[in-house]
Design a protein around this motif. Sequence first.
Motif, PDB file in Angstrom:
ATOM      1  N   ARG A  75       0.831  -1.205   0.000  1.00  0.00           N
ATOM      2  CA  ARG A  75       0.000   0.000   0.000  1.00  0.00           C
ATOM      3  C   ARG A  75       0.869   1.260   0.000  1.00  0.00           C
ATOM      4  O   ARG A  75       0.539   2.253  -0.645  1.00  0.00           O
ATOM      5  CB  ARG A  75      -0.894  -0.050   1.236  1.00  0.00           C
ATOM      6  CG  ARG A  75      -1.718   1.149   1.451  1.00  0.00           C
ATOM      7  CD  ARG A  75      -2.527   0.970   2.712  1.00  0.00           C
ATOM      8  NE  ARG A  75      -3.105   2.230   3.082  1.00  0.00           N
ATOM      9  CZ  ARG A  75      -3.516   2.524   4.280  1.00  0.00           C
ATOM     10  NH1 ARG A  75      -3.456   1.635   5.222  1.00  0.00           N
ATOM     11  NH2 ARG A  75      -4.020   3.692   4.531  1.00  0.00           N
ATOM     12  N   ASP A  76       1.985   1.230   0.733  1.00  0.00           N
ATOM     13  CA  ASP A  76       2.865   2.392   0.790  1.00  0.00           C
ATOM     14  C   ASP A  76       3.777   2.495  -0.421  1.00  0.00           C
ATOM     15  O   ASP A  76       4.218   3.580  -0.777  1.00  0.00           O
ATOM     16  CB  ASP A  76       3.714   2.347   2.057  1.00  0.00           C
ATOM     17  CG  ASP A  76       2.882   2.557   3.310  1.00  0.00           C
ATOM     18  OD1 ASP A  76       1.838   3.230   3.221  1.00  0.00           O
ATOM     19  OD2 ASP A  76       3.272   2.041   4.368  1.00  0.00           O
ATOM     20  N   THR A  79       0.928   3.642  -3.419  1.00  0.00           N
ATOM     21  CA  THR A  79      -0.012   4.746  -3.194  1.00  0.00           C
ATOM     22  C   THR A  79       0.618   5.742  -2.247  1.00  0.00           C
ATOM     23  O   THR A  79       1.579   5.443  -1.551  1.00  0.00           O
ATOM     24  CB  THR A  79      -1.347   4.261  -2.584  1.00  0.00           C
ATOM     25  OG1 THR A  79      -1.104   3.702  -1.298  1.00  0.00           O
ATOM     26  CG2 THR A  79      -2.039   3.260  -3.474  1.00  0.00           C
ATOM     27  N   PHE A  81      -0.429   9.489   0.322  1.00  0.00           N
ATOM     28  CA  PHE A  81      -1.488  10.254   0.976  1.00  0.00           C
ATOM     29  C   PHE A  81      -1.950  11.394   0.081  1.00  0.00           C
ATOM     30  O   PHE A  81      -1.151  12.050  -0.566  1.00  0.00           O
ATOM     31  CB  PHE A  81      -0.966  10.811   2.308  1.00  0.00           C
ATOM     32  CG  PHE A  81      -1.938  11.695   3.011  1.00  0.00           C
ATOM     33  CD1 PHE A  81      -2.987  11.137   3.716  1.00  0.00           C
ATOM     34  CD2 PHE A  81      -1.817  13.060   2.971  1.00  0.00           C
ATOM     35  CE1 PHE A  81      -3.897  11.949   4.388  1.00  0.00           C
ATOM     36  CE2 PHE A  81      -2.710  13.882   3.626  1.00  0.00           C
ATOM     37  CZ  PHE A  81      -3.751  13.327   4.335  1.00  0.00           C
ATOM     38  N   ARG A  89      -6.019   8.191  -0.066  1.00  0.00           N
ATOM     39  CA  ARG A  89      -4.900   7.555  -0.758  1.00  0.00           C
ATOM     40  C   ARG A  89      -5.081   7.784  -2.257  1.00  0.00           C
ATOM     41  O   ARG A  89      -6.191   7.752  -2.767  1.00  0.00           O
ATOM     42  CB  ARG A  89      -4.862   6.051  -0.492  1.00  0.00           C
ATOM     43  CG  ARG A  89      -4.778   5.643   0.950  1.00  0.00           C
ATOM     44  CD  ARG A  89      -3.511   6.019   1.617  1.00  0.00           C
ATOM     45  NE  ARG A  89      -2.399   5.214   1.170  1.00  0.00           N
ATOM     46  CZ  ARG A  89      -1.212   5.235   1.741  1.00  0.00           C
ATOM     47  NH1 ARG A  89      -0.985   5.985   2.774  1.00  0.00           N
ATOM     48  NH2 ARG A  89      -0.245   4.490   1.282  1.00  0.00           N
ATOM     49  N   ASN A 106       4.330   8.401   4.916  1.00  0.00           N
ATOM     50  CA  ASN A 106       2.984   8.938   4.876  1.00  0.00           C
ATOM     51  C   ASN A 106       2.556   9.328   6.286  1.00  0.00           C
ATOM     52  O   ASN A 106       3.146   8.864   7.262  1.00  0.00           O
ATOM     53  CB  ASN A 106       2.008   7.891   4.330  1.00  0.00           C
ATOM     54  CG  ASN A 106       2.237   7.651   2.860  1.00  0.00           C
ATOM     55  OD1 ASN A 106       2.026   8.512   2.038  1.00  0.00           O
ATOM     56  ND2 ASN A 106       2.707   6.454   2.522  1.00  0.00           N
TER      57      ASN A 106
END
Length: 110
Positions: A75-76, A79, A81, A89, A106
């Motif tokens: 996810r990091d 994507t 913030f 996201r 983030n």
Amino acid sequence: MFGPFKPSNVLLGGLLWKIPWRMSPNQKYRQRRRLKAVDQVIATVDEGLKSKGMTSKLLDRLKAEVPLESEMLPRDKYTTFSRQEKGYRIGLHRVQKWTRKTIRVNPKGF
């Protein structure tokens, strides 16, 4: 209408953005490769400074705060913030010049 003035998506809606809603596997592969390259540069500079008996506050802070590519969640990696998005996201490929940025940290909780 026919001819040069026939309606099309570009003519009716302005600039037609053709950005897919998710990253392709090839884009993800290249993103992982870029993250690993940055990790390798940080490690190489750190080794070089240690061999000379020197240290750098910035490099120490980077090593402490910035996670390695292998430690990051998918996810990091793919994507980041965004205040404007519904789920806070946004796909990394929708960020301007995303191939030149190392966006790893983030806000907490997002």
